[in-house]
Design a protein around this motif. Sequence first.
Motif, short mmCIF file in Angstrom:
data_model
loop_
_atom_site.label_atom_id
_atom_site.label_comp_id
_atom_site.label_asym_id
_atom_site.label_seq_id
_atom_site.Cartn_x
_atom_site.Cartn_y
_atom_site.Cartn_z
N LYS A 72 -55.31 14.46 -38.25
CA LYS A 72 -56.20 13.86 -37.26
C LYS A 72 -55.58 12.52 -36.84
N PRO A 73 -55.15 12.37 -35.60
CA PRO A 73 -54.42 11.16 -35.21
C PRO A 73 -55.32 9.93 -35.15
N VAL A 89 -46.87 17.65 -52.45
CA VAL A 89 -47.26 17.77 -51.05
C VAL A 89 -46.12 17.29 -50.16
N GLY A 90 -46.28 17.49 -48.85
CA GLY A 90 -45.26 17.09 -47.90
C GLY A 90 -45.16 15.59 -47.74
N LEU A 138 -42.39 19.23 -44.46
CA LEU A 138 -43.75 19.40 -43.99
C LEU A 138 -44.24 20.83 -44.21
N PRO A 139 -44.89 21.10 -45.35
CA PRO A 139 -45.59 22.38 -45.50
C PRO A 139 -46.87 22.33 -44.67
N VAL A 140 -47.06 23.30 -43.81
CA VAL A 140 -48.24 23.31 -42.94
C VAL A 140 -49.33 24.11 -43.64
N ARG A 141 -50.35 23.40 -44.11
CA ARG A 141 -51.44 24.03 -44.86
C ARG A 141 -52.39 24.74 -43.91
N GLY A 142 -53.16 25.65 -44.48
CA GLY A 142 -54.11 26.42 -43.69
C GLY A 142 -55.50 25.84 -43.75
N HIS A 143 -56.32 26.32 -44.67
CA HIS A 143 -57.71 25.90 -44.76
C HIS A 143 -57.86 24.38 -44.68
N THR A 152 -53.27 17.91 -43.89
CA THR A 152 -51.99 18.39 -44.40
C THR A 152 -50.98 17.27 -44.58
N MET A 153 -51.25 16.09 -44.02
CA MET A 153 -50.36 14.94 -44.18
C MET A 153 -50.93 13.91 -45.15
N THR A 154 -51.85 14.37 -46.00
CA THR A 154 -52.44 13.60 -47.11
C THR A 154 -53.29 12.43 -46.66
N HIS A 155 -53.84 12.50 -45.46
CA HIS A 155 -54.79 11.49 -45.00
C HIS A 155 -56.21 11.98 -45.24
N ILE A 156 -57.06 11.08 -45.69
CA ILE A 156 -58.43 11.43 -46.07
C ILE A 156 -59.38 10.88 -45.01
#
Length: 769
Positions: free
Chosen positions: A59-60, A200-201, A402-407, A532-536
């Motif tokens: 989410k940018p 993680v990526g 960058l592993p692109v996660r799904g759910h 997927t980029m570890t941002h919460i």
Amino acid sequence: MAKRPVSTKPYSGPAGGWGSFRSVESILLQEERIATGNAVLLKQNKPGGYSCVSCSWAKPREPLPFEYCENGAKATAWEITRKRLPDDFFETHTLTELLSWSDHDLEAIGRLTRPMRLDRARDRWVPVAWEDAFREIGAELRGMDPRRTIFYASGRASLETSYIYGLFARLYGHNNLPDSSNMCHESTSVALPQAIGAPVGTVQLEDFRDTACILSFGQNVGSNSPRMLHPLQEAAKRDVPIITFNPLKERGWERFTNPQSPQEMLTLKETRISSQYHQLRAGGDIAAITGMCKALVEADDKAMAAGRAPILDHAFIQQHTHGFDSFAAWCRAQDWAELERWSGLARQAMMDAASVYGAARSAIGIYGMGLTQHKKGVENVRMLVNLLLLRGNIGKPGAGILPVRGHSNVQGQRTVGITEKPELVPMDGLAEQYGFEPPRDTGMNTVEACEAILEGRVQAFLGLGGNFLRAVPETQRMEAAWPGIRLTVQVATKLNRNHLINGEVAYLLPCLGRLEVDAQAGGEQAVTCEDTMTHIHASRGTVAPASPHLLSEPAIVAGIAKATLPPNPRVTWDEWMGDYGRIRDAIEASYPEIFKDFNRRMDEPGGFARPLAARQREWQTETGKANFLVPAGFRTDLGTDLDDPEILQLITLRSNDQFNTTIYGYDDRFRGISGTREVLLMNRADASRLGLKEGDTVSLTTAVDDNVLRQVHGLRVVPYDIPQGAVGGYYPECNPLIPLWHYAEGSKVPAAKSVPVRIRRQEARMAAE
């Protein structure tokens, strides 16, 4: 169900564009949300709004006006539908009858509205009061061996729900917490810690703005993570080379028209995405990456011998890596003919890709389940890390893996304790925080849980979302064994096939969706997710609940836990339910390094990032450095015999009208398929060689000899641009063909991207029978 017209006609349009726009409006109309749905979508992935319930793309910090994609919009429409399961539905339909319905038609009925208990004698679900359901479930669980129970989690539950679910399991006495990651990116979670010391990526959104090269392996951006097309398009417009490796030509990696650009929409302008597109053999990734590494190493040898500038980043290699000399020697020893044979690519193609990558000052390596869902899935990921390490492409701007996660929160739930591996959880801290002794033994992952169910060793299965029986391999065997479980409990928003096949005692508990207002004693609640980029990020529901009888996921978990466990004054279930901020305080206490000032930071634009040492080139590995790891070879999958023309490798696929086991419709626009999911994509030469033509109906049989017959019937042959020796079929329809023991070594991820199969014309099979 009404018969649908079937069409298979090649699609000539781009990803995005008017096709995407029409698809979004069509599903909003279908779900009776055409008037209000677009307003709801304006809050998707925005500050103060809600996180998409589909994929976990970042989410940018500065969102686009429409920060959603076609599939994200479908997921939203599917959840906020005005359709409801009628109160008399199960008086009209037995569970046995409903087994003949398709996945799409079951979910399309609408939202579940009341908790239900199985009436086995009548073969129906019947309403039950929440307090009765909790009391009865608790009584069942108290009489069981906790180590023989399974607490499964799909990837949509919030951080708050996931934390208390994992805590409940450990207070109860087990680590049997399999999740959807076990079926997709567990290979990542095993490989990356071995190679770079992080699970993680390492890529952030800003790296796309800085990168000079992008590599993609086994990932379908157009259907699985369409919002990534925006930074890809921006990179392509800067003439950043984008090199794609994938057995199928996927439209998202070819051409894109941005639906957010009026000029592009009106002029039908398309952006070329991939500058090179290499259709490698199914399972050929290790050989293809080895070819690139060999080309780089040998070019560097020549450059160094001639006194020219090196190709490899020797300063980085010397300071930050371990095992380079062994890896480089292995690369030099590989034979180009063997690399061509196993990769399915020409030597020149691998050298061309290496040349472009070797000239780029930085590069991002993207991958999806096309790497992870193979017998050598862990080695696939490690091999991509090797390629990046050769040029120092981890831990610098514009670079990383960058592993692109799904759910949408599958990565986040792992962060807060949904794992069968006790070493990944702060057990000593939990023991002190809650005054109990957590179980220290390794629990069951998804494959191990399935094995235990087949062997009759599981007494209870609790499912926090998902459609477990449709998602796992060995569909028929698993469905046959499932009724042997004593207790099954499913938390869900809509009806799916797993709700029709139950244990001796069963409950179906409907929950609030993430997009719905969650009003508790402390007011309207927010939840959080990790992208997927570890941002919460915080997520706040915006629409009225589908029914006054729904409870939130945290309330359901707490209700079962309170009915099961003895009172513990340190575990304040009721306070947590009234104010989710208190759960976040508890998460912060358990994981202080990750979640410092959690409640204050959760609304930061773009989310707050987890600390990740590998981004700073600090390597939390056994060697203290990033590791080059040599693969065992190129035979990556079961039954891979390139000389047996009767055996083809099945690649399971998703359409752009589905998300995991949720089927939104019967169209796969990018592949030109409409009205059906019962198809088999075939190379024209393979079809001709086997005496098949377009439209023929065929059966697939798994080509292994283990005394288990695995078949799928009724597939329509569709000629397609797919490498010879490979065929494609949809997931989950082709899951019955995957042996449970056919999984990635080291991670046990089902090897769904290369399953050996034989094809038979169905008429011949029927005549023989």
